[in-house]
Design a protein around this motif. Sequence first.
Motif: not given
Length: 391
Positions: A198-225
């Motif tokens: 996630y980048y702010t309107s000032e183009n600063e990175p302020k969070g991320y998701l590390l995830y996988q999508v497969k077999q109709r399931k989204l698995d978030v391994e890291e949620f950093v905000a």
Amino acid sequence: MQVRELTEKEYLESLNLSMYAFQYKVQEADIPARKEAMKNHKILGIWDENRLAAKLHIIPFTIFMKEAEWPMGGIAGVATYPEYRRTGYVKALITDALKHLRNDNQIVSLLHPFDISFYRKFGWEILNEQKKITLEKINLKFLEPQPGLIRRFSKETHHEALEKMYEQICTRHTGMLKRDTKWWKEHVYDDDSQVAVYYTSENEPKGYLLYQVKQRKLDVEEFVALDHEARVGLWNYICQHDSMVETVTLNLASQDPFPYFLSQPKVQTEVTPYFMARVVDAEECLRKLPFLQENELIFLHLEDTYAPWNNGSYLLGNGEMKIYKEKTGGQCAHPPKKGIQLNINSLTAILFGYRRPMELFEMGYLKGSIKEMELFEKKVPKMKSAFYDFF
């Protein structure tokens, strides 16, 4: 019974024991890389004539203790062939490993336990808990739109912004592993991992998701905000998958505010102990921790069965520490009877912020007067432990 360090020529013996004990197979073509990685480990073993019977790995790491960085020895690959179990081999390996950790100035140690009660006997204590949230498609409700945007990355397009955000969240916690780019690529990403930043309107990175999508399931391994704008922006990005998935799972630090900020926070939640930690050098750890109420004096009487160099009494206050160790010739000879009595497990839980002194006192793990306990509670800074990795 003799414990000794394995040589490079014996690495294949160690790998064969791991494959047997942990029930996996390393392909012949991958063995050289596995053996190369072992060069960074200190591997202790016990032999029955010419056969490796049991072994343990010590891996050098650095962890964050909020803004500070502490040297840590990770314990991994503890294994014994079944015919040598219940012979005291693992106890001998752990006892010897503690001496190596101390000699190598690794003042704390972390491990992932197969059984918490087993490692508690040797002084390791729970470091953190993981919170697993499971949401159904019906729960994917958008919150207010945010002004920023999402950019996606992968292992091949790994960006240094991820490393900087991770280190920022580390400085808000205790126990988190210091990662370099090599660790990210070899141990954080899976083959199917994706990253949304996630980048702010000032183009600063302020969070991320590390995830996988497969077999109709989204698995978030890291949620950093790093702030609430990023938290909501990342949640809305998850909701954008509502046509692709039936369920979403998130693995979070136990103190993460999710799902409190959702319009419907009543979701399936599992909280489970994850990693364990141990104070190896109590004197050094107590010196490094920024205690509060420095003008107030307090005695800690510490007991440590498997690292006897920690046994003694520690007087904290006035910006210094005095140590009383009658048997080992410490700075002073006769500690007073007043003070707080505790073992290495309780000290570990307190120093990492997993438990507060008053909590442990109420459960009977700390002994002393209520006045001393209240002072100790004030002296220990409030901290939150967390750990995302595996080794």
